[in-house]
Design a protein around this motif. Structure first.
Motif, mmCIF file in Angstrom:
data_model
loop_
_atom_site.group_PDB
_atom_site.id
_atom_site.type_symbol
_atom_site.label_atom_id
_atom_site.label_comp_id
_atom_site.label_asym_id
_atom_site.label_seq_id
_atom_site.Cartn_x
_atom_site.Cartn_y
_atom_site.Cartn_z
ATOM 1 N N ILE A 64 -13.604 -27.242 -11.011
ATOM 2 C CA ILE A 64 -13.553 -28.689 -10.743
ATOM 3 C C ILE A 64 -14.969 -29.254 -10.677
ATOM 4 C CG2 ILE A 64 -12.880 -30.456 -9.055
ATOM 5 C CD1 ILE A 64 -10.542 -29.260 -10.718
ATOM 6 N N ASN A 65 -15.900 -28.528 -10.076
ATOM 7 C CA ASN A 65 -17.294 -28.990 -10.009
ATOM 8 C C ASN A 65 -17.895 -29.152 -11.402
ATOM 9 O OD1 ASN A 65 -17.327 -29.121 -7.220
ATOM 10 N ND2 ASN A 65 -18.177 -27.073 -6.968
ATOM 11 N N VAL A 66 -17.620 -28.219 -12.299
ATOM 12 C CA VAL A 66 -18.141 -28.316 -13.670
ATOM 13 C C VAL A 66 -17.518 -29.513 -14.380
ATOM 14 C CG1 VAL A 66 -18.221 -27.189 -15.930
ATOM 15 C CG2 VAL A 66 -18.679 -25.868 -13.864
ATOM 16 N N LEU A 67 -16.209 -29.674 -14.241
ATOM 17 C CA LEU A 67 -15.533 -30.804 -14.890
ATOM 18 C C LEU A 67 -15.991 -32.140 -14.312
ATOM 19 C CD1 LEU A 67 -12.003 -29.184 -15.217
ATOM 20 C CD2 LEU A 67 -13.629 -29.653 -17.074
ATOM 21 N N ASP A 68 -16.239 -32.172 -13.012
ATOM 22 C CA ASP A 68 -16.790 -33.393 -12.404
ATOM 23 C C ASP A 68 -18.198 -33.678 -12.926
ATOM 24 O OD1 ASP A 68 -14.523 -34.015 -10.943
ATOM 25 O OD2 ASP A 68 -15.248 -33.085 -9.088
ATOM 26 N N ALA A 69 -18.970 -32.624 -13.169
ATOM 27 C CA ALA A 69 -20.308 -32.806 -13.755
ATOM 28 C C ALA A 69 -20.194 -33.390 -15.161
ATOM 29 C CB ALA A 69 -21.058 -31.480 -13.779
ATOM 30 N N PHE A 70 -19.201 -32.951 -15.936
ATOM 31 C CA PHE A 70 -18.954 -33.547 -17.251
ATOM 32 C C PHE A 70 -18.744 -35.054 -17.103
ATOM 33 C CE2 PHE A 70 -17.610 -30.517 -20.827
ATOM 34 C CZ PHE A 70 -18.431 -29.501 -20.390
ATOM 35 N N LYS A 71 -17.939 -35.453 -16.106
ATOM 36 C CA LYS A 71 -17.677 -36.880 -15.880
ATOM 37 C C LYS A 71 -18.957 -37.630 -15.521
ATOM 38 C CE LYS A 71 -12.982 -37.888 -14.844
ATOM 39 N NZ LYS A 71 -12.069 -38.560 -13.957
ATOM 40 N N LYS A 72 -19.742 -37.063 -14.625
ATOM 41 C CA LYS A 72 -20.991 -37.714 -14.205
ATOM 42 C C LYS A 72 -21.943 -37.882 -15.381
ATOM 43 C CE LYS A 72 -20.699 -35.961 -9.503
ATOM 44 N NZ LYS A 72 -21.195 -34.970 -8.550
ATOM 45 N N ILE A 73 -22.026 -36.869 -16.214
ATOM 46 C CA ILE A 73 -22.894 -36.940 -17.393
ATOM 47 C C ILE A 73 -22.382 -38.004 -18.351
ATOM 48 C CG2 ILE A 73 -23.594 -35.690 -19.484
ATOM 49 C CD1 ILE A 73 -23.687 -33.145 -17.620
ATOM 50 N N GLU A 75 -20.561 -40.612 -17.738
ATOM 51 C CA GLU A 75 -20.712 -41.940 -17.157
ATOM 52 C C GLU A 75 -22.176 -42.338 -16.965
ATOM 53 O OE1 GLU A 75 -18.348 -41.472 -13.641
ATOM 54 O OE2 GLU A 75 -16.465 -41.501 -14.781
ATOM 55 N N GLY A 76 -23.093 -41.415 -17.223
ATOM 56 C CA GLY A 76 -24.513 -41.716 -17.086
ATOM 57 C C GLY A 76 -24.968 -41.865 -15.645
ATOM 58 N N LYS A 77 -24.265 -41.233 -14.723
ATOM 59 C CA LYS A 77 -24.610 -41.330 -13.297
ATOM 60 C C LYS A 77 -25.845 -40.494 -12.992
ATOM 61 C CE LYS A 77 -20.090 -42.449 -11.582
ATOM 62 N NZ LYS A 77 -19.032 -42.161 -10.639
ATOM 63 N N PRO A 78 -26.739 -41.008 -12.143
ATOM 64 C CA PRO A 78 -27.937 -40.243 -11.771
ATOM 65 C C PRO A 78 -27.599 -38.857 -11.213
ATOM 66 C CG PRO A 78 -28.137 -42.494 -10.994
ATOM 67 C CD PRO A 78 -26.731 -42.338 -11.531
ATOM 68 N N SER A 79 -26.458 -38.736 -10.542
ATOM 69 C CA SER A 79 -26.058 -37.431 -10.010
ATOM 70 C C SER A 79 -25.686 -36.442 -11.114
ATOM 71 C CB SER A 79 -24.889 -37.583 -9.027
ATOM 72 O OG SER A 79 -23.784 -38.197 -9.667
ATOM 73 N N GLY A 80 -25.615 -36.918 -12.369
ATOM 74 C CA GLY A 80 -25.354 -36.055 -13.520
ATOM 75 C C GLY A 80 -26.601 -35.388 -14.049
#
Length: 129
Positions: A64-73, A75-80
């Protein structure tokens, strides 16, 4: 009538046991350079996952953490991280690059669409759900 946009999509795959090369589709990434569009979503069917591995031995939170990182990346979120600050084409190419991990993507597939959100929903329904 809306003009059709060229898009590319890739299927996100979960390989619970990499050495067996068996996978289940868990998400979609859809990208259109022309429309400046990129979207990702995922869904993991835990019942289906049981046919691949014993859930008590599976680190679900890490996936789930990896898939959430995909989302952050996407969406262009700084946390990505630094990848999230790249343009959408570079983000798509990075996310769909070849990997030898539990989370992999298919090669990108092209298409045309006059409604990218509708196309995303259709692909997600057909290939993931």
């Amino acid at each position: 009538m809306q003009e059709k946009q060229v898009y590319e999509y890739s299927v996100i795959r979960l390989l619970p046991k990499i050495e067996r090369e068996e996978f289940m589709n868990v998400g979609i990434i859809l990208f259109s350079k022309e429309a400046k569009y990129i979207k990702v979503d995922y869904s993991i069917d835990r019942e289906k996952l049981k046919s691949f591995t014993k859930l008590e031995n599976f680190d679900f939170d890490s996936i789930i953490n990896v898939l959430d990182a995909f989302k952050k990346i996407t969406e262009g979120k700084p946390s990505g991280g630094i990848i999230a600050s790249m343009n959408i084409a570079e983000r798509f190419r990075w996310l769909t690059s070849e990997r030898s991990t539990m989370i992999q993507t298919s090669r990108p597939h092209p298409g045309f669409s006059s409604n990218l959100d509708l196309t995303f929903a259709k692909l997600f329904g057909e290939l993931v759900l």
